[in-house]
Motif scaffolding. Sequence first.
Motif, PDB file in Angstrom:
ATOM      1  N   ALA A 165      19.907  90.375  48.479  1.00 33.76           N
ATOM      2  CA  ALA A 165      21.180  90.972  48.083  1.00 33.76           C
ATOM      3  C   ALA A 165      22.257  90.729  49.136  1.00 33.76           C
ATOM      4  O   ALA A 165      21.973  90.500  50.310  1.00 33.76           O
ATOM      5  CB  ALA A 165      21.000  92.477  47.874  1.00 33.76           C
ATOM      6  N   VAL A 166      23.509  90.814  48.681  1.00 34.43           N
ATOM      7  CA  VAL A 166      24.653  90.805  49.587  1.00 34.43           C
ATOM      8  C   VAL A 166      24.881  92.234  50.073  1.00 34.43           C
ATOM      9  O   VAL A 166      24.777  93.191  49.291  1.00 34.43           O
ATOM     10  CB  VAL A 166      25.915  90.267  48.886  1.00 34.43           C
ATOM     11  CG1 VAL A 166      27.131  90.364  49.807  1.00 34.43           C
ATOM     12  CG2 VAL A 166      25.703  88.822  48.445  1.00 34.43           C
ATOM     13  N   MET A 167      25.190  92.380  51.359  1.00 35.87           N
ATOM     14  CA  MET A 167      25.486  93.685  51.932  1.00 35.87           C
ATOM     15  C   MET A 167      26.838  93.646  52.631  1.00 35.87           C
ATOM     16  O   MET A 167      27.366  92.561  52.920  1.00 35.87           O
ATOM     17  CB  MET A 167      24.394  94.103  52.919  1.00 35.87           C
ATOM     18  CG  MET A 167      23.005  94.154  52.322  1.00 35.87           C
ATOM     19  SD  MET A 167      21.763  94.802  53.471  1.00 35.87           S
ATOM     20  CE  MET A 167      22.131  96.555  53.398  1.00 35.87           C
ATOM     21  N   PRO A 175      34.057 104.690  58.984  1.00 34.59           N
ATOM     22  CA  PRO A 175      34.059 105.767  57.984  1.00 34.59           C
ATOM     23  C   PRO A 175      33.208 105.485  56.747  1.00 34.59           C
ATOM     24  O   PRO A 175      32.645 106.419  56.155  1.00 34.59           O
ATOM     25  CB  PRO A 175      35.542 105.898  57.609  1.00 34.59           C
ATOM     26  CG  PRO A 175      36.268 105.451  58.843  1.00 34.59           C
ATOM     27  CD  PRO A 175      35.431 104.368  59.437  1.00 34.59           C
ATOM     28  N   LEU A 176      33.058 104.217  56.374  1.00 32.54           N
ATOM     29  CA  LEU A 176      32.252 103.903  55.189  1.00 32.54           C
ATOM     30  C   LEU A 176      30.780 104.257  55.389  1.00 32.54           C
ATOM     31  O   LEU A 176      30.054 104.454  54.411  1.00 32.54           O
ATOM     32  CB  LEU A 176      32.385 102.417  54.846  1.00 32.54           C
ATOM     33  CG  LEU A 176      33.729 101.963  54.249  1.00 32.54           C
ATOM     34  CD1 LEU A 176      33.749 100.452  54.058  1.00 32.54           C
ATOM     35  CD2 LEU A 176      34.002 102.670  52.928  1.00 32.54           C
ATOM     36  N   ARG A 181      26.152 106.736  49.446  1.00 25.69           N
ATOM     37  CA  ARG A 181      25.967 105.997  48.201  1.00 25.69           C
ATOM     38  C   ARG A 181      26.243 104.521  48.458  1.00 25.69           C
ATOM     39  O   ARG A 181      26.836 104.161  49.487  1.00 25.69           O
ATOM     40  CB  ARG A 181      26.916 106.526  47.122  1.00 25.69           C
ATOM     41  CG  ARG A 181      28.384 106.444  47.516  1.00 25.69           C
ATOM     42  CD  ARG A 181      29.299 106.802  46.363  1.00 25.69           C
ATOM     43  NE  ARG A 181      30.687 106.892  46.771  1.00 25.69           N
ATOM     44  CZ  ARG A 181      31.487 105.853  46.987  1.00 25.69           C
ATOM     45  NH1 ARG A 181      31.018 104.611  46.852  1.00 25.69           N
ATOM     46  NH2 ARG A 181      32.754 106.025  47.340  1.00 25.69           N
ATOM     47  N   PRO A 182      25.850 103.644  47.524  1.00 21.32           N
ATOM     48  CA  PRO A 182      26.207 102.232  47.659  1.00 21.32           C
ATOM     49  C   PRO A 182      27.725 102.036  47.644  1.00 21.32           C
ATOM     50  O   PRO A 182      28.457 102.811  47.032  1.00 21.32           O
ATOM     51  CB  PRO A 182      25.547 101.577  46.441  1.00 21.32           C
ATOM     52  CG  PRO A 182      24.435 102.499  46.079  1.00 21.32           C
ATOM     53  CD  PRO A 182      24.939 103.876  46.391  1.00 21.32           C
ATOM     54  N   ILE A 183      28.160 100.978  48.293  1.00 21.87           N
ATOM     55  CA  ILE A 183      29.586 100.717  48.461  1.00 21.87           C
ATOM     56  C   ILE A 183      30.120  99.879  47.299  1.00 21.87           C
ATOM     57  O   ILE A 183      29.506  98.882  46.893  1.00 21.87           O
ATOM     58  CB  ILE A 183      29.836  99.977  49.788  1.00 21.87           C
ATOM     59  CG1 ILE A 183      29.250 100.765  50.958  1.00 21.87           C
ATOM     60  CG2 ILE A 183      31.317  99.721  50.003  1.00 21.87           C
ATOM     61  CD1 ILE A 183      29.806 102.143  51.128  1.00 21.87           C
ATOM     62  N   LEU A 259      25.574  97.349  48.619  1.00 26.45           N
ATOM     63  CA  LEU A 259      26.643  97.325  47.633  1.00 26.45           C
ATOM     64  C   LEU A 259      26.163  97.942  46.328  1.00 26.45           C
ATOM     65  O   LEU A 259      24.965  97.944  46.021  1.00 26.45           O
ATOM     66  CB  LEU A 259      27.096  95.889  47.371  1.00 26.45           C
ATOM     67  CG  LEU A 259      27.749  95.131  48.542  1.00 26.45           C
ATOM     68  CD1 LEU A 259      28.103  93.720  48.100  1.00 26.45           C
ATOM     69  CD2 LEU A 259      28.976  95.858  49.053  1.00 26.45           C
ATOM     70  N   ALA A 260      27.105  98.460  45.576  1.00 23.13           N
ATOM     71  CA  ALA A 260      26.783  98.976  44.250  1.00 23.13           C
ATOM     72  C   ALA A 260      26.219  97.846  43.408  1.00 23.13           C
ATOM     73  O   ALA A 260      26.651  96.693  43.531  1.00 23.13           O
ATOM     74  CB  ALA A 260      28.029  99.567  43.596  1.00 23.13           C
TER      75      ALA A 260
END
Length: 295
Positions: A165-167, A175-176, A181-183, A259-260
Motif C-alpha cells: 500500500a501507499v502510505m 498534527p495528522l 483513523r486512516p488519512i 491512507l483511507a
Amino acid sequence: MFTFDQLAGFVAVAEELHFGRAAERLNMTQPPLSRQIQKLERIVGTELLERDNRKVQLTPAGLTFLDEARRLITLAERAPATARRIASGRSGVLRIGFTAAGGFSVLGPLLEQISGIIPDVDIELQELVTGEQLDGLLTGELDLGLARPPFDSRTFDSRLLSHEAVMLAVPAGHPLTALDRPIGPEDFSHEALIMHSPTQARYFYDLVVRLLPIRHGNVVHTVSQIVTMVSLVAAKRGVALVPSSATVLGISGVEFLPLAPAPGNQVELYALWNRKVSNPALSRLLQDLEFDAGP
C-alpha cells in the motif's frame, strides 16, 4: 603453438628431473618425449631444461614456465566440467537489475532464495530505474529485472513479486498523527508536498496522481528516490506519499500513516525477463524460485 601433450610432457620431466621416469609415468618411450620437449623449447624460444648425461634440471625460464604449464593443464582439465555446469545452470553469471525502492524489502530475501537454488552462480547487481532495466533486458546486459509496470508482456515474461500500500510519511509529531483513523486526501490538501518526479519516477508519479487529487501548487520538492523523499520529510520540508516498505529505512523523525482505502492503492513490483534470451542459470532459477506476492 604448443599442445597440451607437450605441456604434460614438460611437467612430467620437470617434476621427475629424469626423462626415463617421466616417459614411464606418461606410458611412452623416451625418444618421442625428448622430441616433444625440444619442439616445445623451439616454440617458446628458449631452453627450459638443462640436461647432460648425469642430470636434468630446470633453467630459470623453465622454472617460471612450469607454473604456467601447470595452470594451463588445470584449466584444460576443468573446462569440460565448467561447460557442463554452465549449460545446466549450476554455474555462470546472473545479472540482476533492481529499482532503489524495490531493494528495501524484496531484494534481500530474493537473494537468499537465489543463493539456495544456484549457489555456485555469480550474481551481478545493478541499481536501475525500470526503463533502464527494460533496455538492459532487451540488449542482453541483464538477465532478470525487478521492476515496475508497465512493460510489454509480448516481449517480457514476468511474475508478481510483491504488492504494498501507499502510505503518507509525515514529520514526527505532525498534527495528522493525532487522528485515530486512516488519512484521506482532504486531511493533507493544504500541506507542503514532496512529490515524485514525473520523468525519473514515472511509475510512482502516475500511481499517486491516479490515486489522489494532488494539488500541484502544494508541491515544494520533486525528487526521484524514495529515500530522498523520506529524508526531506524528516527535515520537516513537507509530507510525502511513499510505499509501505519505506518504513524499513529506519530514518528517524518520520511517522507513516495509513491512507483511507481507495481503488488502485497498490504498489507492484515484478520479476521480469526477456522471453527470447535464455541464460541456463536463469532457467534453473525460475524452476524453483518461489514468487511470494504478499505485501
